[in-house]
Motif scaffolding. Structure first.
Motif, PDB file in Angstrom:
ATOM      1  N   PHE A 100      55.664 -21.133  77.719  1.00 25.37           N
ATOM      2  CA  PHE A 100      56.028 -20.564  76.420  1.00 25.37           C
ATOM      3  C   PHE A 100      56.076 -21.646  75.340  1.00 25.37           C
ATOM      4  N   HIS A 101      56.645 -22.814  75.713  1.00 20.50           N
ATOM      5  CA  HIS A 101      56.776 -23.864  74.705  1.00 20.50           C
ATOM      6  C   HIS A 101      55.396 -24.299  74.199  1.00 20.50           C
ATOM      7  N   THR A 102      54.456 -24.482  75.109  1.00 23.97           N
ATOM      8  CA  THR A 102      53.119 -24.895  74.685  1.00 23.97           C
ATOM      9  C   THR A 102      52.460 -23.784  73.868  1.00 23.97           C
ATOM     10  N   ALA A 103      52.735 -22.529  74.227  1.00 26.57           N
ATOM     11  CA  ALA A 103      52.183 -21.412  73.451  1.00 26.57           C
ATOM     12  C   ALA A 103      52.685 -21.428  72.015  1.00 26.57           C
ATOM     13  N   THR A 104      53.940 -21.890  71.802  1.00 27.28           N
ATOM     14  CA  THR A 104      54.441 -21.937  70.419  1.00 27.28           C
ATOM     15  C   THR A 104      53.676 -22.980  69.595  1.00 27.28           C
ATOM     16  N   HIS A 105      53.182 -24.032  70.248  1.00 32.37           N
ATOM     17  CA  HIS A 105      52.349 -24.994  69.514  1.00 32.37           C
ATOM     18  C   HIS A 105      51.031 -24.343  69.083  1.00 32.37           C
ATOM     19  N   LEU A 106      50.489 -23.482  69.927  1.00 30.54           N
ATOM     20  CA  LEU A 106      49.255 -22.775  69.557  1.00 30.54           C
ATOM     21  C   LEU A 106      49.529 -21.849  68.374  1.00 30.54           C
ATOM     22  N   LEU A 107      50.687 -21.191  68.392  1.00 31.92           N
ATOM     23  CA  LEU A 107      51.051 -20.326  67.262  1.00 31.92           C
ATOM     24  C   LEU A 107      51.108 -21.123  65.963  1.00 31.92           C
ATOM     25  N   CYS A 108      51.665 -22.337  66.043  1.00 30.26           N
ATOM     26  CA  CYS A 108      51.746 -23.201  64.855  1.00 30.26           C
ATOM     27  C   CYS A 108      50.360 -23.505  64.303  1.00 30.26           C
ATOM     28  N   ALA A 109      49.393 -23.630  65.201  1.00 31.65           N
ATOM     29  CA  ALA A 109      48.028 -23.923  64.753  1.00 31.65           C
ATOM     30  C   ALA A 109      47.389 -22.689  64.126  1.00 31.65           C
ATOM     31  N   LEU A 144      45.445 -16.724  70.334  1.00 30.60           N
ATOM     32  CA  LEU A 144      46.127 -17.355  71.477  1.00 30.60           C
ATOM     33  C   LEU A 144      45.237 -17.325  72.712  1.00 30.60           C
ATOM     34  N   ALA A 145      44.646 -16.167  72.973  1.00 33.86           N
ATOM     35  CA  ALA A 145      43.789 -16.026  74.163  1.00 33.86           C
ATOM     36  C   ALA A 145      42.614 -17.002  74.104  1.00 33.86           C
ATOM     37  N   ARG A 146      42.072 -17.178  72.902  1.00 36.40           N
ATOM     38  CA  ARG A 146      40.943 -18.097  72.750  1.00 36.40           C
ATOM     39  C   ARG A 146      41.376 -19.535  73.039  1.00 36.40           C
ATOM     40  N   LEU A 147      42.507 -19.964  72.471  1.00 35.57           N
ATOM     41  CA  LEU A 147      42.970 -21.350  72.657  1.00 35.57           C
ATOM     42  C   LEU A 147      43.369 -21.619  74.112  1.00 35.57           C
ATOM     43  N   VAL A 148      43.880 -20.606  74.797  1.00 35.20           N
ATOM     44  CA  VAL A 148      44.190 -20.745  76.229  1.00 35.20           C
ATOM     45  C   VAL A 148      42.884 -20.890  77.015  1.00 35.20           C
ATOM     46  N   ALA A 149      41.917 -20.024  76.703  1.00 37.21           N
ATOM     47  CA  ALA A 149      40.643 -20.038  77.434  1.00 37.21           C
ATOM     48  C   ALA A 149      39.868 -21.332  77.192  1.00 37.21           C
ATOM     49  N   GLU A 150      40.052 -21.945  76.016  1.00 35.25           N
ATOM     50  CA  GLU A 150      39.322 -23.177  75.699  1.00 35.25           C
ATOM     51  C   GLU A 150      39.849 -24.387  76.463  1.00 35.25           C
ATOM     52  N   ALA A 151      40.991 -24.244  77.125  1.00 31.88           N
ATOM     53  CA  ALA A 151      41.527 -25.284  78.017  1.00 31.88           C
ATOM     54  C   ALA A 151      41.641 -26.649  77.335  1.00 31.88           C
ATOM     55  N   HIS A 152      42.425 -26.703  76.261  1.00 30.06           N
ATOM     56  CA  HIS A 152      42.647 -27.967  75.552  1.00 30.06           C
ATOM     57  C   HIS A 152      43.663 -28.838  76.303  1.00 30.06           C
ATOM     58  N   VAL A 190      48.201 -31.187  71.174  1.00 32.23           N
ATOM     59  CA  VAL A 190      47.282 -30.268  71.841  1.00 32.23           C
ATOM     60  C   VAL A 190      45.929 -30.637  71.253  1.00 32.23           C
ATOM     61  N   GLU A 191      45.095 -31.299  72.059  1.00 28.86           N
ATOM     62  CA  GLU A 191      43.892 -31.945  71.516  1.00 28.86           C
ATOM     63  C   GLU A 191      43.029 -30.969  70.721  1.00 28.86           C
ATOM     64  N   GLY A 192      42.790 -31.350  69.451  1.00 32.65           N
ATOM     65  CA  GLY A 192      41.951 -30.546  68.580  1.00 32.65           C
ATOM     66  C   GLY A 192      42.642 -29.327  67.998  1.00 32.65           C
ATOM     67  N   VAL A 193      43.949 -29.158  68.309  1.00 29.53           N
ATOM     68  CA  VAL A 193      44.637 -27.924  67.911  1.00 29.53           C
ATOM     69  C   VAL A 193      45.909 -28.197  67.105  1.00 29.53           C
ATOM     70  N   ASP A 194      46.809 -29.041  67.642  1.00 30.49           N
ATOM     71  CA  ASP A 194      48.127 -29.215  67.015  1.00 30.49           C
ATOM     72  C   ASP A 194      48.669 -30.594  67.347  1.00 30.49           C
ATOM     73  N   ALA A 207      45.115 -24.076  79.399  1.00 31.74           N
ATOM     74  CA  ALA A 207      44.738 -23.068  80.399  1.00 31.74           C
ATOM     75  C   ALA A 207      45.926 -22.671  81.270  1.00 31.74           C
ATOM     76  N   GLU A 208      46.885 -23.624  81.455  1.00 29.40           N
ATOM     77  CA  GLU A 208      48.055 -23.339  82.300  1.00 29.40           C
ATOM     78  C   GLU A 208      49.010 -22.343  81.653  1.00 29.40           C
ATOM     79  N   ILE A 209      48.843 -22.098  80.359  1.00 28.57           N
ATOM     80  CA  ILE A 209      49.717 -21.124  79.689  1.00 28.57           C
ATOM     81  C   ILE A 209      49.480 -19.730  80.267  1.00 28.57           C
TER      82      ILE A 209
END
Ligand SMILES: [Zn+2]
Length: 233
Positions: A100-109, A144-152, A190-194, A207-209
């Motif tokens: 969840f914590h890493t997912a919040t970084h994706l939300l920030c991006a 979110l699904a895209r950033l998870v699938a991209e495996a940063h 988060v490389e290339g993201v946040d 990807a582990e999210i």
């Protein structure tokens, strides 16, 4: 002072430690793998073990009385000062926090607005953004699904306070400022993201999210939009 092993390796779930003090509802240890409540993230739970004896760790907090010490709240009579113990983190709960914590970084991006509130628990994460713009639930979930699938890859490093001052844009959160006075600040990338200061526990690759869903979007006030995340299925 408690040595904070979780800052360098969030996958550590066990360590040996020695009880250095009692108080505030629990015990202080010389080192720990337990994350203390902070930065919006819940404290770890788990067990202290010494031979046949086990103590349930019901929460982990920063000491209010001893700066730099971490209190492990335990049920019943705590282990004695000087006792050698094994610490075991509740692994399933820690893994939920990391995801969840890493997912919040994706939300920030995905949502480039200042953050003015954050809560990361075992069953949900929520982030409050300072904006009056409407949020599109489907678009956020797809992002979110895209950033998870991209495996940063996800990693941290330490920067000096001078480097932080030279890059004020690194601080995304309005409510939580990085701790000062230690000479260095931990930044999470988060490389290339946040990229932002953060002391929490994260997964090592997006990807582990796994599958996270936007369970709710709320207008908390005229200037606050809340996004709540849950695990799918
Ligand atoms: Zn973080």
């Amino acid at each position: 002072m408690t040595e904070e092993l979780f800052r360098e390796d969030a996958t550590l779930l066990h360590c040996a430690a020695v009880v250095t003090g009692q108080g505030e509802g629990g015990v202080m240890l010389d080192r720990t793998v337990c994350y203390p409540l902070g930065g919006g993230q819940a404290g770890d739970t788990g067990w202290l073990v010494s031979g046949e004896r086990r103590w349930r760790i019901t929460d982990t907090r920063k000491s209010k009385e001893q700066p730099g010490a971490i209190v492990h709240l335990v049920d019943g009579e705590p282990p004695a000062v000087g006792m050698a113990v094994q610490i075991e983190v509740d692994a399933a709960r820690r893994q939920a926090h990391r995801r969840f914590h890493t997912a919040t970084h994706l939300l920030c991006a995905l949502l480039p607005f200042p953050v003015d509130g954050c809560s990361i628990t075992e069953t949900y994460a929520r982030l409050d953004f300072h904006t009056d713009e409407p949020f599109d639930k489907e678009a956020i979930q797809a992002g979110l699904a895209r950033l998870v699938a991209e495996a940063h890859p996800v990693g941290h490093r330490w920067i000096t306070e001078d480097e932080l001052d030279a890059n004020p844009g690194l601080v995304r959160s309005m409510s939580v400022q990085p701790p000062r006075g230690l000479g260095r600040v931990r930044v999470l990338e988060v490389e290339g993201v946040d990229l932002q200061p953060c002391g929490g526990t994260h997964v090592s690759n997006t990807a582990e999210i796994g599958a996270v869903v936007v369970t709710k979007i709320e207008k908390k006030s005229a200037k606050t939009r809340r996004v709540v995340l849950g695990f799918a299925g």
